[in-house]
Design a protein around this motif. Structure first.
Motif, mmCIF file in Angstrom:
data_model
loop_
_atom_site.group_PDB
_atom_site.id
_atom_site.type_symbol
_atom_site.label_atom_id
_atom_site.label_comp_id
_atom_site.label_asym_id
_atom_site.label_seq_id
_atom_site.Cartn_x
_atom_site.Cartn_y
_atom_site.Cartn_z
ATOM 1 N N TYR A 16 -3.997 12.540 -2.737
ATOM 2 C CA TYR A 16 -4.311 11.116 -2.689
ATOM 3 C C TYR A 16 -4.989 10.795 -1.359
ATOM 4 O O TYR A 16 -4.557 11.260 -0.291
ATOM 5 N N ARG A 65 -6.374 7.758 1.187
ATOM 6 C CA ARG A 65 -6.213 6.339 1.515
ATOM 7 C C ARG A 65 -7.097 5.980 2.725
ATOM 8 O O ARG A 65 -6.718 6.165 3.876
ATOM 9 N N PHE A 124 -8.585 3.020 5.083
ATOM 10 C CA PHE A 124 -8.244 1.631 5.387
ATOM 11 C C PHE A 124 -8.880 1.217 6.712
ATOM 12 O O PHE A 124 -9.150 2.045 7.585
ATOM 13 N N GLY A 150 2.908 9.482 -1.939
ATOM 14 C CA GLY A 150 2.804 8.763 -0.676
ATOM 15 C C GLY A 150 3.907 9.014 0.324
ATOM 16 O O GLY A 150 4.149 8.174 1.201
ATOM 17 N N PHE A 159 -8.277 -1.778 2.175
ATOM 18 C CA PHE A 159 -8.029 -0.355 1.941
ATOM 19 C C PHE A 159 -8.631 0.067 0.615
ATOM 20 O O PHE A 159 -9.095 -0.751 -0.169
ATOM 21 N N GLU A 160 -8.620 1.368 0.386
ATOM 22 C CA GLU A 160 -9.073 1.963 -0.860
ATOM 23 C C GLU A 160 -8.109 3.067 -1.274
ATOM 24 O O GLU A 160 -7.226 3.450 -0.496
ATOM 25 N N GLY A 161 -8.279 3.577 -2.471
ATOM 26 C CA GLY A 161 -7.471 4.697 -2.942
ATOM 27 C C GLY A 161 -8.275 5.543 -3.904
ATOM 28 O O GLY A 161 -8.875 5.024 -4.846
#
Length: 358
Positions: free
Chosen positions: A135, A137, A139, A25, A70-72
């Motif tokens: 990754y 993300r 949101f 991140g 949010f999501e991941g």
């Protein structure tokens, strides 16, 4: 590009990071996906635009009233291919979270198409090292300017991408030390515990910081009514191996329905393990340990996939799980899960989604 998705070219591309030094991140790619909502137009202007600062009014409702979800999820390099892992599950869940905060739901198929096109543009950013991934993300936040407690009439969705290193920095799983929180609670049934909303994480920070100061890695949350039943660990779901059975707390409205949780349950069954979803009291768990029946404990989540637990402390009583070593069932589930993600193992379940070249 699809005629539904506009593309704004960046003037100068960033320098790619050294893959051997990737963390989590900290570095972001050149582009992001943007989607706007207004009450008169609905969702509109789906675009891939340069990653950069966003403009937000000081009176934007997200700042004052917290409408934010949010999501991941992750993308992986598999030879010349880039693959996603069960992305449709994340978009189902983001709509569930949006609904809970009275925010407008999104066309899941269109959003997945937008994500695929974004990753195709950024496929050179997907790292190739062991345990590494891109990754993702997504949101959504309320952008309407004005004070007053009511659902916003304007929102924005962004999807940003970050190349990330291996969670463990190597191949071996490292057992964690967990403090069982007996003062603060994460969520209660009827609240927003089952949704992936930003405020849930803000509410966890004090207990998490206190636990870290005492030398623990994470907090194990108990239910918010009786503070008796186990719910989650940190930002992960929690699993126990009891008498060779894979057990996890049942979803009750205050527990996040994790995609990794769901996948681990399905994978465990397919590997021949008996599974069970039920309420588990902390006192009951300690009794299993005394009887020698608690064999393994592990958390599940997007970042670590599976994180073994080597030590638990509840009040003044500390117990060691499997001699503070990763258990064989935990290791087997981790190896199969990550093997399917990375393409090292076959995917008989159809979980991998290949990102096409547009």
């Amino acid at each position: 590009m699809s005629d539904k998705i506009q593309f704004q070219q960046r003037e100068q591309l960033k320098e790619k990071p050294d893959q051997s030094k990737l963390t989590f991140g900290k570095v972001f790619t050149d582009y992001m996906l943007s989607f706007e909502y207004s009450i008169d137009k609905g969702w509109h202007d789906l675009q891939i635009i340069p990653y950069g600062p966003i403009e937000l009014a000081p009176a934007a409702q997200v700042i004052h009233y917290g409408q934010s979800v949010f999501e991941g999820l992750k993308a992986y390099k598999h030879g010349d291919e880039v693959v996603l892992f069960r992305p449709e599950e994340n978009f189902k869940r983001i709509n569930m979270s949006l609904s809970r905060l009275k925010m407008p739901e999104i066309d899941e198929a269109l959003l997945l198409e937008g994500l695929k096109q974004l990753i195709d543009v950024e496929r050179d950013w997907v790292p190739e090292g062991e345990g590494q991934s891109l990754y993702i993300r997504p949101f959504v936040y309320a952008t309407q300017e004005g004070l007053g407690v009511h659902p916003s009439h304007e929102y924005r969705l962004l999807i940003i991408l970050s190349p990330s290193g291996s969670y463990y920095g190597g191949d071996s799983l490292r057992p964690t030390k967990i403090y069982v929180e007996d003062e603060y609670v994460r969520a209660v049934r009827g609240g927003v515990g089952y949704a992936k909303v930003s405020g849930n994480y803000a509410a966890s920070l004090l207990a998490q910081s206190n636990a870290n100061a005492e030398g623990f890695d994470q907090v194990l949350w108990l239910d918010g009514v009786e503070q008796k039943y186990i719910e989650e660990v940190g930002s992960m779901n929690i699993f126990f191996v009891i008498d060779n059975k894979v057990v996890t707390p049942e979803l009750n409205g205050s527990i996040l329905p994790g995609i990794t949780r769901k996948t681990v349950l399905e994978l465990a069954k397919s590997l021949g393990y008996e599974t069970e979803e039920r309420r588990v009291a902390i006192d009951e768990l300690y009794q299993y340990h005394k009887e020698g029946r608690l064999q393994e404990v592990f958390g599940t989540g997007t970042a670590a996939v599976i994180s073994p637990v080597g030590e638990l402390q509840f009040k003044d009583e500390k117990i060691s799980i499997n001699n503070n070593q990763t258990g064989p069932i935990t290791q087997k589930l981790y190896d199969h899960y990550t093997g399917i993600q990375s393409g090292k193992l076959e995917d008989p379940y159809g979980w991998r989604v290949v990102v096409p070249r547009y």
